[in-house]
Design a protein around this motif. Structure first.
Motif, PDB file in Angstrom:
ATOM      1  N   HIS A   5       1.085  -1.011   0.205  1.00 35.38           N
ATOM      2  CA  HIS A   5      -0.067   0.051  -0.036  1.00 35.38           C
ATOM      3  C   HIS A   5       1.030   1.298  -0.124  1.00 35.38           C
ATOM      4  O   HIS A   5       1.837   1.401   0.789  1.00 35.38           O
ATOM      5  CB  HIS A   5      -0.918   0.113   1.152  1.00 35.38           C
ATOM      6  CG  HIS A   5      -1.624  -1.401   1.373  1.00 35.38           C
ATOM      7  ND1 HIS A   5      -2.917  -1.412   1.024  1.00 35.38           N
ATOM      8  CD2 HIS A   5      -1.219  -2.353   1.944  1.00 35.38           C
ATOM      9  CE1 HIS A   5      -3.335  -2.492   1.463  1.00 35.38           C
ATOM     10  NE2 HIS A   5      -2.320  -3.115   1.994  1.00 35.38           N
ATOM     11  N   GLN A   6       0.585   2.176  -0.878  1.00 33.06           N
ATOM     12  CA  GLN A   6       1.405   3.133  -1.063  1.00 33.06           C
ATOM     13  C   GLN A   6       0.584   4.642  -0.451  1.00 33.06           C
ATOM     14  O   GLN A   6      -0.414   4.846  -0.711  1.00 33.06           O
ATOM     15  CB  GLN A   6       1.840   3.304  -2.472  1.00 33.06           C
ATOM     16  CG  GLN A   6       2.797   2.385  -2.721  1.00 33.06           C
ATOM     17  CD  GLN A   6       3.487   2.575  -4.075  1.00 33.06           C
ATOM     18  OE1 GLN A   6       2.861   3.036  -4.985  1.00 33.06           O
ATOM     19  NE2 GLN A   6       4.787   2.217  -4.055  1.00 33.06           N
ATOM     20  N   ILE A  34      -3.081   9.222   2.838  1.00 30.68           N
ATOM     21  CA  ILE A  34      -3.054   8.920   4.268  1.00 30.68           C
ATOM     22  C   ILE A  34      -3.391   7.417   4.459  1.00 30.68           C
ATOM     23  O   ILE A  34      -4.490   6.994   3.780  1.00 30.68           O
ATOM     24  CB  ILE A  34      -4.062   9.728   5.139  1.00 30.68           C
ATOM     25  CG1 ILE A  34      -3.524  11.158   5.051  1.00 30.68           C
ATOM     26  CG2 ILE A  34      -3.615   9.229   6.622  1.00 30.68           C
ATOM     27  CD1 ILE A  34      -4.791  12.059   5.563  1.00 30.68           C
ATOM     28  N   ARG A  35      -2.693   6.917   5.022  1.00 30.74           N
ATOM     29  CA  ARG A  35      -3.062   5.473   5.673  1.00 30.74           C
ATOM     30  C   ARG A  35      -3.086   5.526   7.165  1.00 30.74           C
ATOM     31  O   ARG A  35      -2.116   5.541   7.757  1.00 30.74           O
ATOM     32  CB  ARG A  35      -2.029   4.326   5.075  1.00 30.74           C
ATOM     33  CG  ARG A  35      -2.299   4.050   3.847  1.00 30.74           C
ATOM     34  CD  ARG A  35      -3.614   3.464   3.425  1.00 30.74           C
ATOM     35  NE  ARG A  35      -3.880   3.198   1.997  1.00 30.74           N
ATOM     36  CZ  ARG A  35      -4.195   4.170   1.026  1.00 30.74           C
ATOM     37  NH1 ARG A  35      -4.488   5.275   1.352  1.00 30.74           N
ATOM     38  NH2 ARG A  35      -4.166   3.932  -0.155  1.00 30.74           N
ATOM     39  N   LEU A  36      -4.238   5.335   8.023  1.00 34.64           N
ATOM     40  CA  LEU A  36      -4.263   5.336   9.401  1.00 34.64           C
ATOM     41  C   LEU A  36      -4.317   3.699   9.905  1.00 34.64           C
ATOM     42  O   LEU A  36      -5.344   3.148   9.407  1.00 34.64           O
ATOM     43  CB  LEU A  36      -5.391   6.140  10.060  1.00 34.64           C
ATOM     44  CG  LEU A  36      -5.550   6.186  11.212  1.00 34.64           C
ATOM     45  CD1 LEU A  36      -4.226   6.872  12.100  1.00 34.64           C
ATOM     46  CD2 LEU A  36      -6.920   7.071  11.579  1.00 34.64           C
ATOM     47  N   ALA A 110      -8.222   4.934   3.265  1.00 35.54           N
ATOM     48  CA  ALA A 110      -7.300   5.487   4.348  1.00 35.54           C
ATOM     49  C   ALA A 110      -7.287   4.799   5.598  1.00 35.54           C
ATOM     50  O   ALA A 110      -6.406   4.689   6.313  1.00 35.54           O
ATOM     51  CB  ALA A 110      -7.584   6.892   4.461  1.00 35.54           C
ATOM     52  N   LEU A 111      -8.477   3.970   5.920  1.00 31.11           N
ATOM     53  CA  LEU A 111      -8.458   3.160   7.333  1.00 31.11           C
ATOM     54  C   LEU A 111      -8.141   1.913   7.375  1.00 31.11           C
ATOM     55  O   LEU A 111      -8.772   1.116   6.377  1.00 31.11           O
ATOM     56  CB  LEU A 111      -9.828   3.487   7.805  1.00 31.11           C
ATOM     57  CG  LEU A 111     -10.323   4.867   8.260  1.00 31.11           C
ATOM     58  CD1 LEU A 111     -11.646   4.833   8.522  1.00 31.11           C
ATOM     59  CD2 LEU A 111      -9.471   5.489   9.166  1.00 31.11           C
ATOM     60  N   ARG A 132       2.604  -4.677   3.311  1.00 31.04           N
ATOM     61  CA  ARG A 132       3.660  -3.443   3.723  1.00 31.04           C
ATOM     62  C   ARG A 132       3.009  -2.230   3.372  1.00 31.04           C
ATOM     63  O   ARG A 132       2.190  -2.010   2.071  1.00 31.04           O
ATOM     64  CB  ARG A 132       4.904  -4.000   2.841  1.00 31.04           C
ATOM     65  CG  ARG A 132       5.848  -2.861   3.130  1.00 31.04           C
ATOM     66  CD  ARG A 132       7.071  -3.115   2.225  1.00 31.04           C
ATOM     67  NE  ARG A 132       8.175  -2.466   2.428  1.00 31.04           N
ATOM     68  CZ  ARG A 132       9.249  -2.178   3.209  1.00 31.04           C
ATOM     69  NH1 ARG A 132       9.361  -3.088   4.017  1.00 31.04           N
ATOM     70  NH2 ARG A 132      10.173  -1.310   3.207  1.00 31.04           N
ATOM     71  N   VAL A 133       3.082  -1.197   3.934  1.00 27.67           N
ATOM     72  CA  VAL A 133       2.985   0.078   3.539  1.00 27.67           C
ATOM     73  C   VAL A 133       3.895   1.054   3.529  1.00 27.67           C
ATOM     74  O   VAL A 133       5.015   1.067   4.321  1.00 27.67           O
ATOM     75  CB  VAL A 133       2.061   0.938   4.653  1.00 27.67           C
ATOM     76  CG1 VAL A 133       1.429   2.346   4.539  1.00 27.67           C
ATOM     77  CG2 VAL A 133       0.614  -0.199   5.082  1.00 27.67           C
TER      78      VAL A 133
END
Length: 387
Positions: A5-6, A34-36, A110-111, A132-133
């Protein structure tokens, strides 16, 4: 197959600090992806945060205004020899409200909920399921780092939200009711009147030990309720825990223990009031700082938040000194006298104290006069704290 995930910014931990950073970026930087990442099923978990109106600067109220569940214009304190009502706005945020606001503000992708994190670096997060982010920058908000490098006391608590059969008589928040029996350090009852028949009660201790005796605390809440003639229809929610009161320690060792060269926020960055353990004012300031940052890279975020956290740590030596006096100079069952004396001071001084913005005059005023602890112990505690 594991996925990659980017995003521009990955925020590890969906508690208050992480959620506010996500909301700040979503509002001020809508172009920022964003990734939270949160291990639980809900942003904020099961928690209630309260704060004074003066804790949040006018320019930053946009961050917390949508989150407020309850508000009052006054609050009470009570001690064996002194009771007082203070005119000061007081607000509470429920985790359910925080969760909903974050979900409304962020796109679904994003979540990343119920995702266990194995490792975080300045530009990547590795998840337990193999995903993996990869991010331009990572901010770690997962809670405390290595608390063993700090000199600590503890604030431990057990709270219940109650539905009563009949209306209670609590007109406004009772922030400290220290007329209760003093057990296990400085003890007080905390009460928030949510509605005529809804009340949140919390049994709180400034203790040398960090493990709460839940069964004993349940019994003491039962006794407090019974003494006031309240009849409980049901218990709607419970929460318990312990949070650090910082007497001293090595800031840089603490920062590095949470991940070398990784940007951090919230308790993991040491961003909370050393004596009250309040984290919301710092979480708001940090989120506003990130939202207007020019460099959202891993290195840029690290340098920005490290400087901010270290500057804050240095500025709060006064509060750590007071914590040393409370825990090292006063006998546990006499600690309430320190707060009883403090709550006789000017309300504006009290407000600045909670916001972590005491002036030099405030500090002199707090320390002037005969201390409510043995003078020799107070001097010794101050000397140990300043080494």
């Amino acid at each position: 197959m594991p996925s990659i995930h980017q995003c521009d910014v990955a925020i590890v931990g969906g508690g208050l600090a992480g959620a506010l950073i996500a909301l700040g970026l979503a509002r001020k930087r809508p172009d920022c992806t964003i990734r939270l990442i949160e291990g639980g099923p809900r942003i904020g978990g099961n928690h209630l945060w309260s704060f004074f109106g003066s804790d949040v600067a006018a320019a930053e109220r946009w961050l917390v205004a949508p989150l407020v569940s309850y508000g009052w214009s006054q609050y009470d304190v009570a001690f064996p020899a002194h009771s007082r009502t203070l005119r000061a706005p007081y607000y509470s945020i429920e985790s359910e409200r925080l969760d909903q606001v974050v979900r409304d503000a962020l796109p679904p992708e994003a979540l990343m909920m119920k995702r266990k994190v194995l490792a975080a670096s300045s530009k990547a997060v590795v998840l337990a399921d193999g995903d993996r982010v990869e991010a331009g920058g990572v901010i770690d908000c997962r809670g405390p780092a290595e608390l063993g490098v700090l000199d600590l006391g503890w604030q431990k608590f057990y709270g219940r939200e109650l539905r009563l059969h009949e209306p209670h008589d609590v007109a406004r928040p009772m922030v400290m009711d220290a007329t209760v029996e003093q057990i296990d350090g400085y003890r007080f009852m905390y009460a928030l009147p949510f509605a005529a028949t809804r009340l949140f009660l919390e049994d709180t201790y400034y203790s040398d030990e960090h493990v709460p005796d839940i069964e004993a605390m349940k019994g003491r809440i039962d006794d407090y309720v019974a003494a006031r003639g309240w009849q409980v229809e049901r218990i709607q929610r419970e929460e318990a825990g312990s949070i650090a009161v910082v007497i001293g320690g090595d800031f840089d060792a603490y920062w590095q223990s949470g991940g070398n060269k990784v940007a951090k926020a919230g308790v993991r960055a040491g961003l909370f009031h050393p004596l009250t353990s309040y984290s919301l004012p710092d979480a708001v300031r940090t989120a506003a700082l990130v939202a207007k940052a020019g460099d959202l890279s891993g290195a840029g975020l690290h340098d920005l938040l490290y400087r901010h956290a270290k500057r804050t740590w240095k500025a709060r030596g006064f509060y750590r000194m007071l914590a040393a006096m409370l825990f090292r100079a006063a006998e546990p069952d006499q600690r309430y006298r320190v707060l009883e004396r403090f709550y006789r001071l000017d309300p504006r001084l009290i407000a600045r104290f909670y916001a972590g913005q005491s002036t030099n005059f405030d500090r002199l005023r707090v320390l002037s006069g005969k201390p409510p602890v043995p003078i020799g112990r107070a001097v010794a505690a101050i000397k140990r704290n300043t080494k």
